[in-house]
Motif scaffolding. Structure first.
Motif, PDB file in Angstrom:
ATOM      1  N   THR A 134       5.544  -3.183   7.933  1.00 57.82           N
ATOM      2  CA  THR A 134       6.211  -4.080   7.055  1.00 57.82           C
ATOM      3  C   THR A 134       5.429  -5.590   6.948  1.00 57.82           C
ATOM      4  O   THR A 134       4.946  -5.725   7.353  1.00 57.82           O
ATOM      5  N   ALA A 135       6.453  -6.069   6.272  1.00 59.27           N
ATOM      6  CA  ALA A 135       5.903  -7.611   5.721  1.00 59.27           C
ATOM      7  C   ALA A 135       6.337  -8.614   6.399  1.00 59.27           C
ATOM      8  O   ALA A 135       7.920  -8.501   6.353  1.00 59.27           O
ATOM      9  N   ARG A 165       7.036  -8.598  -2.290  1.00 63.41           N
ATOM     10  CA  ARG A 165       5.602  -8.287  -3.100  1.00 63.41           C
ATOM     11  C   ARG A 165       4.040  -7.871  -2.610  1.00 63.41           C
ATOM     12  O   ARG A 165       3.215  -7.413  -2.396  1.00 63.41           O
ATOM     13  N   LEU A 166       4.356  -8.026  -0.695  1.00 64.40           N
ATOM     14  CA  LEU A 166       2.796  -7.984   0.032  1.00 64.40           C
ATOM     15  C   LEU A 166       3.637  -6.790   0.288  1.00 64.40           C
ATOM     16  O   LEU A 166       2.230  -5.478   0.239  1.00 64.40           O
ATOM     17  N   LEU A 167       4.439  -5.933   0.508  1.00 64.78           N
ATOM     18  CA  LEU A 167       4.727  -4.471   0.693  1.00 64.78           C
ATOM     19  C   LEU A 167       3.667  -3.577  -1.105  1.00 64.78           C
ATOM     20  O   LEU A 167       3.939  -2.206  -1.129  1.00 64.78           O
ATOM     21  N   SER A 168       4.145  -4.360  -1.445  1.00 59.04           N
ATOM     22  CA  SER A 168       3.847  -3.745  -3.209  1.00 59.04           C
ATOM     23  C   SER A 168       2.669  -3.156  -3.440  1.00 59.04           C
ATOM     24  O   SER A 168       1.623  -2.516  -3.149  1.00 59.04           O
ATOM     25  N   SER A 169       1.935  -4.890  -3.378  1.00 61.87           N
ATOM     26  CA  SER A 169       0.557  -4.280  -2.528  1.00 61.87           C
ATOM     27  C   SER A 169      -0.133  -3.278  -1.558  1.00 61.87           C
ATOM     28  O   SER A 169      -1.555  -3.159  -2.397  1.00 61.87           O
ATOM     29  N   LEU A 170       0.050  -3.323  -0.765  1.00 62.86           N
ATOM     30  CA  LEU A 170       0.128  -2.567  -0.031  1.00 62.86           C
ATOM     31  C   LEU A 170      -0.304  -1.114  -0.021  1.00 62.86           C
ATOM     32  O   LEU A 170      -0.459   0.097  -0.288  1.00 62.86           O
ATOM     33  N   LEU A 171       1.192  -0.843  -0.665  1.00 58.54           N
ATOM     34  CA  LEU A 171       1.853   0.324  -1.406  1.00 58.54           C
ATOM     35  C   LEU A 171       0.785   0.870  -2.504  1.00 58.54           C
ATOM     36  O   LEU A 171       0.385   1.822  -2.362  1.00 58.54           O
ATOM     37  N   SER A 172       0.332  -0.285  -3.052  1.00 54.76           N
ATOM     38  CA  SER A 172      -0.757   0.212  -4.479  1.00 54.76           C
ATOM     39  C   SER A 172      -2.070   0.173  -3.517  1.00 54.76           C
ATOM     40  O   SER A 172      -2.926   1.178  -3.787  1.00 54.76           O
ATOM     41  N   CYS A 173      -2.949  -0.290  -2.812  1.00 55.39           N
ATOM     42  CA  CYS A 173      -4.341  -0.180  -1.554  1.00 55.39           C
ATOM     43  C   CYS A 173      -3.725   1.480  -1.520  1.00 55.39           C
ATOM     44  O   CYS A 173      -5.153   1.877  -1.617  1.00 55.39           O
ATOM     45  N   PRO A 227      12.748  -2.998   4.936  1.00 49.73           N
ATOM     46  CA  PRO A 227      11.917  -2.351   4.117  1.00 49.73           C
ATOM     47  C   PRO A 227      10.452  -2.592   5.305  1.00 49.73           C
ATOM     48  O   PRO A 227      10.119  -3.536   5.647  1.00 49.73           O
ATOM     49  N   SER A 228      10.039  -0.708   4.790  1.00 50.83           N
ATOM     50  CA  SER A 228       8.476  -0.513   5.450  1.00 50.83           C
ATOM     51  C   SER A 228       8.288   0.544   4.405  1.00 50.83           C
ATOM     52  O   SER A 228       9.312   0.513   4.430  1.00 50.83           O
ATOM     53  N   LEU A 229       6.980   0.622   5.274  1.00 55.19           N
ATOM     54  CA  LEU A 229       5.904   1.807   4.355  1.00 55.19           C
ATOM     55  C   LEU A 229       5.853   3.168   5.678  1.00 55.19           C
ATOM     56  O   LEU A 229       5.317   2.097   6.191  1.00 55.19           O
TER      57      LEU A 229
END
Length: 231
Positions: free
Chosen positions: A88-89, A99-107, A157-159
């Motif tokens: 989570t962000a 935006r942070l979650l998007s960067s983490l998902l792309s990584c 929202p979480s990954l």
């Protein structure tokens, strides 16, 4: 083993997804009390589940070799355990969190396993891949809403990141000495006095002769049967 995965994830995020930002990476449980104390942009990797990956379990034994290529021991194959992280962000605005979650998902999507150059300790020594998956549907026996309910917090929202980490701890079974080119050598010698035919029980044959019964001990079952057998 678990702390080595934690460190590899922290290093990967800091050097790839979070470069140039003042974002803290933590592994705390995101409870309501913890969330009230967050005062800086934070990425939380909460380890909420550990279970064996039964699809990767192997049977049999693996050989260990010495410098000459001779088998010196055998041990069980590694067993993989799935470490499930809730990512989570936490910022002041939802847009920044997304935006942070998007960067983490792309990584995470750029890798199918933890980068080998970022593995330390035991994971770095064994040289085995550490696969991972992200954002897959949860198993039927649990849901993310249940996780948040157990934490006492509100759904966020979480990954979902699952890392399958190998564990190599197992008994080591020494191998028997190898057979050389000369093969197996057999020798013959005299039997000890207490195992000679003179001290062994006998059995009467149809022709009236008595032959010793080998492989028994005087006083044992076979010995008593032979001694008690009528002439």
């Amino acid at each position: 083993m678990i702390h080595e995965v934690d460190e590899a994830l922290r290093t990967m995020f800091r050097t790839d997804a979070l470069t140039g930002g003042q974002v803290v990476v933590v592994f705390d449980a995101p409870t309501r009390d913890w969330a009230a104390k967050v005062n800086a942009p934070t990425v939380n990797l909460y380890l909420y589940d550990i279970r064996e990956d039964m699809r990767r379990r192997e049977r049999g034994l693996l050989n260990e070799y010495d410098e000459q290529g001779t088998v010196v021991a055998r041990r069980r194959p590694p067993r993989y355990f799935k470490l499930s992280y809730l990512i989570t962000a936490w910022t002041r605005r939802p847009e920044d969190e997304h935006r942070l979650l998007s960067s983490l998902l792309s990584c995470l999507l750029r890798y199918e396993a933890l980068p080998a150059d970022q593995l330390t300790g035991t994971l770095g020594e064994i040289g085995v891949s550490v696969p991972m998956t992200v954002a897959l549907p949860p198993p039927e026996d649990r849901s993310f809403a249940d996780v948040w309910s157990a934490l006492g917090g509100e759904l966020k929202p979480s990954l979902d990141l699952v890392v399958s980490v190998p564990v190599t701890e197992s008994p080591v079974y020494p191998a028997s000495p190898p057979v050389g080119e000369e093969g197996v050598q057999l020798g013959f010698g005299e039997m000890p006095p207490d195992q000679s035919s003179a001290g062994a029980p006998t059995q009467r044959m149809p022709n009236g002769t008595h032959l010793p019964v080998y492989g028994t001990r005087r006083g044992g079952i076979a010995s008593r049967v032979a001694e008690e057998r009528p002439e």
